[in-house]
Motif scaffolding. Structure first.
Motif, PDB file in Angstrom:
ATOM      1  N   ALA A 186       0.831  -1.203   0.000  1.00 28.27           N
ATOM      2  CA  ALA A 186       0.000   0.000   0.000  1.00 28.27           C
ATOM      3  C   ALA A 186       0.865   1.252   0.000  1.00 28.27           C
ATOM      4  N   ARG A 187       1.899   1.250   0.814  1.00 25.22           N
ATOM      5  CA  ARG A 187       2.799   2.406   0.840  1.00 25.22           C
ATOM      6  C   ARG A 187       3.507   2.581  -0.506  1.00 25.22           C
ATOM      7  N   ALA A 188       3.805   1.478  -1.158  1.00 18.63           N
ATOM      8  CA  ALA A 188       4.501   1.543  -2.441  1.00 18.63           C
ATOM      9  C   ALA A 188       3.665   2.217  -3.526  1.00 18.63           C
ATOM     10  N   VAL A 189       2.327   2.141  -3.399  1.00 20.73           N
ATOM     11  CA  VAL A 189       1.473   2.816  -4.388  1.00 20.73           C
ATOM     12  C   VAL A 189       1.052   4.201  -3.905  1.00 20.73           C
ATOM     13  N   GLY A 190       1.650   4.660  -2.805  1.00 18.34           N
ATOM     14  CA  GLY A 190       1.438   6.024  -2.353  1.00 18.34           C
ATOM     15  C   GLY A 190       0.423   6.225  -1.260  1.00 18.34           C
ATOM     16  N   MET A 191      -0.143   5.121  -0.717  1.00 23.48           N
ATOM     17  CA  MET A 191      -1.138   5.245   0.338  1.00 23.48           C
ATOM     18  C   MET A 191      -0.459   5.398   1.695  1.00 23.48           C
ATOM     19  N   GLN A 192      -1.167   5.992   2.619  1.00 24.56           N
ATOM     20  CA  GLN A 192      -0.789   5.884   4.021  1.00 24.56           C
ATOM     21  C   GLN A 192      -1.238   4.501   4.498  1.00 24.56           C
TER      22      GLN A 192
END
Length: 225
Positions: A186-192
Protein backbone atom coordinates in the motif's frame (compact mmCIF):
# COMPACT_ATOMS: atom_id res chain seq x y z
CA UNK A 1 6.95 0.07 11.39
CA UNK A 2 3.42 1.20 12.21
CA UNK A 3 3.62 4.89 11.30
CA UNK A 4 1.21 6.11 8.66
CA UNK A 5 3.36 9.20 7.97
CA UNK A 6 4.00 8.36 4.32
CA UNK A 7 2.61 11.82 3.51
CA UNK A 8 3.32 14.12 6.47
CA UNK A 9 0.70 16.80 6.84
CA UNK A 10 -1.76 15.13 4.51
CA UNK A 11 -5.08 14.61 6.35
CA UNK A 12 -6.74 11.25 5.89
CA UNK A 13 -9.94 11.54 3.84
CA UNK A 14 -10.83 7.83 3.51
CA UNK A 15 -9.97 4.54 5.22
CA UNK A 16 -9.58 1.17 3.48
CA UNK A 17 -9.84 -1.90 5.72
CA UNK A 18 -8.71 -5.46 5.22
CA UNK A 19 -11.25 -8.06 6.36
CA UNK A 20 -9.79 -11.36 7.58
CA UNK A 21 -8.03 -11.07 10.95
CA UNK A 22 -8.87 -7.37 11.08
CA UNK A 23 -12.67 -7.56 11.38
CA UNK A 24 -13.31 -11.30 11.44
CA UNK A 25 -10.97 -14.00 12.70
CA UNK A 26 -9.99 -16.66 10.17
CA UNK A 27 -8.46 -19.93 11.35
CA UNK A 28 -8.59 -22.55 8.56
CA UNK A 29 -8.14 -25.50 10.88
CA UNK A 30 -11.55 -24.67 12.35
CA UNK A 31 -13.15 -25.91 9.12
CA UNK A 32 -11.67 -29.39 9.48
CA UNK A 33 -11.75 -29.73 13.26
CA UNK A 34 -13.39 -33.07 14.12
CA UNK A 35 -13.42 -34.00 10.43
CA UNK A 36 -9.71 -34.44 9.68
CA UNK A 37 -7.15 -35.57 12.26
CA UNK A 38 -4.97 -32.64 13.26
CA UNK A 39 -1.78 -34.49 12.34
CA UNK A 40 -3.12 -35.09 8.82
CA UNK A 41 -4.17 -31.46 8.46
CA UNK A 42 -0.75 -30.21 9.56
CA UNK A 43 0.99 -32.53 7.10
CA UNK A 44 -1.34 -31.38 4.31
CA UNK A 45 -1.11 -27.67 5.14
CA UNK A 46 2.68 -27.76 5.07
CA UNK A 47 3.31 -30.36 2.39
CA UNK A 48 0.65 -29.27 -0.09
CA UNK A 49 1.22 -25.56 0.52
CA UNK A 50 -2.25 -24.66 1.78
CA UNK A 51 -1.41 -20.96 1.87
CA UNK A 52 -0.53 -20.96 -1.83
CA UNK A 53 -3.60 -23.05 -2.71
CA UNK A 54 -5.80 -20.65 -0.79
CA UNK A 55 -4.27 -17.66 -2.57
CA UNK A 56 -5.20 -19.29 -5.87
CA UNK A 57 -8.81 -19.44 -4.68
CA UNK A 58 -8.57 -15.85 -3.47
CA UNK A 59 -7.42 -14.91 -6.97
CA UNK A 60 -10.65 -16.32 -8.38
CA UNK A 61 -9.21 -19.50 -9.89
CA UNK A 62 -11.64 -22.37 -10.43
CA UNK A 63 -11.67 -24.59 -7.34
CA UNK A 64 -11.88 -27.84 -9.32
CA UNK A 65 -8.78 -26.83 -11.27
CA UNK A 66 -6.92 -26.26 -8.00
CA UNK A 67 -8.02 -29.69 -6.71
CA UNK A 68 -6.96 -31.38 -9.96
CA UNK A 69 -3.55 -29.70 -9.84
CA UNK A 70 -3.12 -30.78 -6.22
CA UNK A 71 -3.94 -34.40 -7.09
CA UNK A 72 -1.53 -34.36 -10.05
CA UNK A 73 1.29 -32.78 -8.03
CA UNK A 74 1.00 -35.20 -5.09
CA UNK A 75 -0.14 -38.64 -6.27
CA UNK A 76 1.63 -40.07 -3.22
CA UNK A 77 -0.98 -38.35 -1.02
CA UNK A 78 -4.36 -39.27 -2.53
CA UNK A 79 -6.13 -38.04 0.62
CA UNK A 80 -5.02 -34.43 0.19
CA UNK A 81 -7.65 -33.39 -2.39
CA UNK A 82 -10.30 -34.69 0.01
CA UNK A 83 -8.86 -32.59 2.83
CA UNK A 84 -8.98 -29.49 0.66
CA UNK A 85 -12.57 -30.27 -0.29
CA UNK A 86 -13.44 -30.72 3.40
CA UNK A 87 -12.00 -27.30 4.17
CA UNK A 88 -13.96 -25.69 1.37
CA UNK A 89 -17.24 -27.43 2.24
CA UNK A 90 -16.98 -26.33 5.86
CA UNK A 91 -15.51 -22.88 5.33
CA UNK A 92 -17.96 -21.10 7.72
CA UNK A 93 -16.33 -22.94 10.64
CA UNK A 94 -13.01 -21.29 9.77
CA UNK A 95 -14.50 -17.94 10.81
CA UNK A 96 -14.18 -18.20 14.57
CA UNK A 97 -15.60 -14.81 15.54
CA UNK A 98 -15.11 -11.06 15.31
CA UNK A 99 -11.74 -9.50 16.02
CA UNK A 100 -12.19 -7.87 19.45
CA UNK A 101 -12.75 -4.14 19.31
CA UNK A 102 -12.50 -3.50 15.58
CA UNK A 103 -16.21 -3.22 14.83
CA UNK A 104 -16.60 -0.60 17.55
CA UNK A 105 -13.95 1.45 15.74
CA UNK A 106 -15.70 0.91 12.41
CA UNK A 107 -18.99 2.14 13.86
CA UNK A 108 -17.34 5.22 15.34
CA UNK A 109 -15.68 6.05 12.03
CA UNK A 110 -19.00 5.64 10.22
CA UNK A 111 -20.77 7.87 12.73
CA UNK A 112 -18.02 10.45 12.27
CA UNK A 113 -18.72 10.45 8.54
CA UNK A 114 -15.40 8.94 7.48
CA UNK A 115 -15.75 7.18 4.10
CA UNK A 116 -14.84 3.51 4.54
CA UNK A 117 -13.85 0.91 1.95
CA UNK A 118 -12.84 -2.75 1.97
CA UNK A 119 -9.89 -4.32 0.13
CA UNK A 120 -9.68 -8.02 0.92
CA UNK A 121 -8.12 -11.22 -0.35
CA UNK A 122 -11.18 -13.46 -0.44
CA UNK A 123 -12.68 -16.11 -2.69
CA UNK A 124 -15.97 -14.87 -4.10
CA UNK A 125 -18.30 -17.62 -2.88
CA UNK A 126 -17.03 -17.77 0.73
CA UNK A 127 -17.07 -13.98 0.87
CA UNK A 128 -20.81 -13.93 0.27
CA UNK A 129 -21.16 -15.86 3.54
CA UNK A 130 -18.49 -13.94 5.43
CA UNK A 131 -19.76 -10.48 4.52
CA UNK A 132 -23.04 -11.15 6.33
CA UNK A 133 -21.12 -11.43 9.60
CA UNK A 134 -20.44 -7.68 9.53
CA UNK A 135 -23.62 -5.75 8.60
CA UNK A 136 -21.61 -2.53 8.78
CA UNK A 137 -20.14 -3.43 5.38
CA UNK A 138 -23.44 -2.33 3.87
CA UNK A 139 -22.52 1.20 4.91
CA UNK A 140 -19.09 1.10 3.24
CA UNK A 141 -18.59 3.19 0.12
CA UNK A 142 -17.08 0.28 -1.80
CA UNK A 143 -15.85 -3.30 -1.52
CA UNK A 144 -12.96 -4.71 -3.56
CA UNK A 145 -12.66 -8.50 -3.27
CA UNK A 146 -9.66 -10.20 -4.85
CA UNK A 147 -11.61 -13.15 -6.26
CA UNK A 148 -13.70 -10.80 -8.37
CA UNK A 149 -10.62 -9.04 -9.72
CA UNK A 150 -8.53 -12.19 -10.31
CA UNK A 151 -5.51 -10.89 -8.43
CA UNK A 152 -4.47 -10.79 -4.78
CA UNK A 153 -2.64 -8.49 -2.41
CA UNK A 154 0.18 -7.55 -2.35
CA UNK A 155 -0.15 -7.10 -6.14
CA UNK A 156 0.03 -3.34 -6.63
CA UNK A 157 -2.59 -3.54 -9.37
CA UNK A 158 -5.27 -4.54 -6.86
CA UNK A 159 -4.65 -1.43 -4.77
CA UNK A 160 -4.80 0.73 -7.89
CA UNK A 161 -8.13 -0.83 -8.83
CA UNK A 162 -9.57 0.28 -5.49
CA UNK A 163 -8.08 3.75 -5.76
CA UNK A 164 -9.18 4.35 -9.33
CA UNK A 165 -12.63 2.76 -9.06
CA UNK A 166 -13.60 4.94 -6.12
CA UNK A 167 -11.62 8.05 -7.15
CA UNK A 168 -9.43 7.96 -4.06
CA UNK A 169 -6.28 10.04 -3.69
CA UNK A 170 -3.64 7.60 -2.36
CA UNK A 171 -1.92 10.40 -0.43
CA UNK A 172 -5.04 10.98 1.68
CA UNK A 173 -6.22 7.36 1.88
CA UNK A 174 -5.31 5.17 4.86
CA UNK A 175 -4.99 1.40 4.42
CA UNK A 176 -5.20 -1.00 7.40
CA UNK A 177 -4.10 -4.65 7.14
CA UNK A 178 -2.60 -7.27 9.46
CA UNK A 179 -0.01 -8.39 6.86
CA UNK A 180 3.28 -6.45 6.78
CA UNK A 181 3.69 -7.30 3.08
CA UNK A 182 0.27 -5.87 2.25
CA UNK A 183 0.99 -2.74 4.26
CA UNK A 184 4.27 -2.18 2.43
CA UNK A 185 2.54 -2.69 -0.93
CA UNK A 186 0.00 0.00 0.00
CA UNK A 187 2.80 2.41 0.84
CA UNK A 188 4.50 1.54 -2.44
CA UNK A 189 1.47 2.82 -4.39
CA UNK A 190 1.44 6.02 -2.35
CA UNK A 191 -1.14 5.24 0.34
CA UNK A 192 -0.79 5.88 4.02
CA UNK A 193 -0.87 2.55 5.84
CA UNK A 194 -0.98 0.93 9.26
CA UNK A 195 -0.28 -2.65 10.25
CA UNK A 196 -3.13 -3.92 12.40
CA UNK A 197 -1.94 -5.56 15.61
CA UNK A 198 -5.00 -4.96 17.77
CA UNK A 199 -7.92 -2.62 18.27
CA UNK A 200 -6.36 -0.80 21.21
CA UNK A 201 -3.34 0.36 19.25
CA UNK A 202 -5.45 1.08 16.17
CA UNK A 203 -7.73 3.31 18.24
CA UNK A 204 -4.71 5.27 19.44
CA UNK A 205 -3.35 5.59 15.89
CA UNK A 206 -6.70 6.71 14.45
CA UNK A 207 -7.06 9.24 17.27
CA UNK A 208 -3.60 10.68 16.58
CA UNK A 209 -4.54 10.96 12.90
CA UNK A 210 -7.62 12.99 13.90
CA UNK A 211 -10.14 10.40 12.67
CA UNK A 212 -11.42 9.69 16.18
CA UNK A 213 -11.77 12.24 18.94
CA UNK A 214 -11.13 11.45 22.56
CA UNK A 215 -11.02 8.12 24.39
CA UNK A 216 -13.25 5.10 23.82
CA UNK A 217 -16.94 5.77 24.38
CA UNK A 218 -18.19 2.21 24.82
CA UNK A 219 -18.22 0.90 28.42
CA UNK A 220 -15.35 -1.39 29.42
CA UNK A 221 -15.92 -5.09 29.84
CA UNK A 222 -17.37 -5.83 33.25
CA UNK A 223 -15.61 -8.56 35.26
CA UNK A 224 -17.60 -11.66 36.04
CA UNK A 225 -17.96 -12.39 39.74
Amino acid sequence: MSSASTHPGQPVQAVVFDYGNVMITWDPVGAVSGRVPLEEWDAFAQGAGFHELNLRSDAGEDFETIVADLAAAHPEHPQWPGILRTYRANFPHSITGHVPGTLALVRELLEAGVPLYLLSNFDVEPFEYARRLVPELDRFQGLVVSGREHMVKPDHRLYRIALERYHLDPATTLFIDDSPQNVEAARAVGMQALQFTGAGRLRAELTELGLLTGPAQQPPITPVD
